[in-house]
Motif scaffolding. Structure first.
Motif, short mmCIF file in Angstrom:
data_model
loop_
_atom_site.label_atom_id
_atom_site.label_comp_id
_atom_site.label_asym_id
_atom_site.label_seq_id
_atom_site.Cartn_x
_atom_site.Cartn_y
_atom_site.Cartn_z
N VAL A 62 0.84 -1.20 0.00
CA VAL A 62 0.00 0.00 0.00
C VAL A 62 0.88 1.25 0.00
N THR A 63 1.96 1.21 0.78
CA THR A 63 2.88 2.35 0.84
C THR A 63 3.52 2.61 -0.52
N ILE A 64 3.92 1.53 -1.22
CA ILE A 64 4.52 1.68 -2.54
C ILE A 64 3.53 2.34 -3.49
N PHE A 65 2.29 1.85 -3.51
CA PHE A 65 1.28 2.41 -4.42
C PHE A 65 0.98 3.86 -4.08
N ASP A 66 0.78 4.15 -2.79
CA ASP A 66 0.41 5.51 -2.39
C ASP A 66 1.55 6.50 -2.57
N ARG A 67 2.78 6.02 -2.60
CA ARG A 67 3.92 6.91 -2.86
C ARG A 67 3.76 7.60 -4.21
N TRP A 68 3.12 6.91 -5.13
CA TRP A 68 2.97 7.45 -6.48
C TRP A 68 1.55 7.92 -6.78
#
Length: 301
Positions: free
Chosen positions: A259-265
């Motif tokens: 989720v953190t990876i996706f929300d980073r972008w």
């Protein structure tokens, strides 16, 4: 005596006449031997892949490459170095065919023509083709593009989409997106075509975003974002697909790392804040893809 001499002579003749009999090294074998995954990606496709303020290649697709590298380390039982190479769209497939890169992950979309030369991974993102125009422009419908100068990058699905929607549009080719944006700002072209999310990313970075608009409301095409790999490398593609499906399954199920990876972008504070409709579309696309595959064990997420 003669037989003993004849055997090595015949062996030498076969080796000379049939140099390609020895099987070529696969991508997995090459990575296992060198300890390096050489990956091509874009320099100017924010948020998928771009050169950041520190001069490093970064982005959503680069994060996918990092996950692929980590899975390779598990599969091969050794540390692997991820070596990134910045490529233009026209360089992607030639670099794969010439074995200069093992994989390309940027903002690439599947086409049957490309599929004759390379293999594609599962899609890990979705986008479409739209136009960046100046505020007040009436461009958008197929009829409105007749005779208009539309900027495109050569060899992209955006080029194909515009040519398909309106064959009478005048395509103007650029090597980089930055050149296309500059041409639009100067008024030397009527619009610049690219992926919807990439255009939105550019717009959100501008000091004067209200001077521009993205048209039409519905993209000319809907395309999945995928990685490209050399043909006939099943084991390598298996690892790539496993890595991407693992990411999507983890994201959909709320695994904090993914989720953190996706929300980073794409989160509200990310590089490109997706509106709820587009975010729902991305999640729905991921769900459909992972539902058709065996669930990855939680212990491997």
């Amino acid at each position: 005596m003669y037989k003993k001499i004849a055997i090595p002579i015949l062996s030498l003749m076969f080796a000379t006449l049939m140099p390609n009999v020895v099987a070529a090294e696969t991508v997995m074998q090459k990575i296992a031997r060198t300890g390096v995954l050489t990956a091509g990606t874009s320099r100017d496709a924010l948020p998928f892949a771009y050169v950041d303020s520190k001069g490093k290649l970064n982005g959503y697709s680069v994060d996918m490459l990092t996950l692929i590298k980590e899975q390779l380390e598990k599969d091969l039982g050794k540390k692997i170095k991820l070596q990134l190479v910045g490529l233009s769209p026209s360089e992607r497939i030639p670099k794969i065919l010439n074995q200069q890169v093992d994989i390309v992950c940027d903002a690439s979309s599947f086409t049957w023509k490309r599929d004759k030369k390379v293999d594609f991974s599962v899609s890990y993102g979705v986008t479409g083709t739209q136009l960046l125009v100046k505020k007040g422009s009436n461009l958008g419908s197929a009829e409105s593009l007749i005779g208009k100068q539309i900027g495109v990058l050569a060899g992209t699905t955006n080029e194909q989409a515009i040519a398909r929607v309106q064959p009478q549009a005048k395509l103007v080719y650029f090597k980089t997106r930055a050149e296309g944006y500059t041409a639009l700002q100067k008024g030397t072209i009527d619009a610049f075509s690219s992926d919807s999310i990439i255009l939105e990313a550019w717009l959100q970075q501008q000091k004067n975003p209200d001077d521009f608009a993205i048209a039409p409301d519905r993209p000319y095409s809907r395309e999945g974002i995928a990685c490209m790999v050399p043909e006939n490398n099943s084991k390598f593609l298996d690892t790539v697909n496993y890595s991407l499906v693992k990411f999507m399954q983890g994201f959909v199920n709320g695994n904090q790392r993914y989720v953190t990876i996706f929300d980073r972008w794409f989160g509200s504070q990310g590089a490109v804040a997706l509106n709820q409709d587009l975010r729902d579309l991305v999640v729905e696309t991921m769900q459909l893809l992972i539902e058709f595959r065996e669930e990855i064990p939680k212990s491997d997420l």
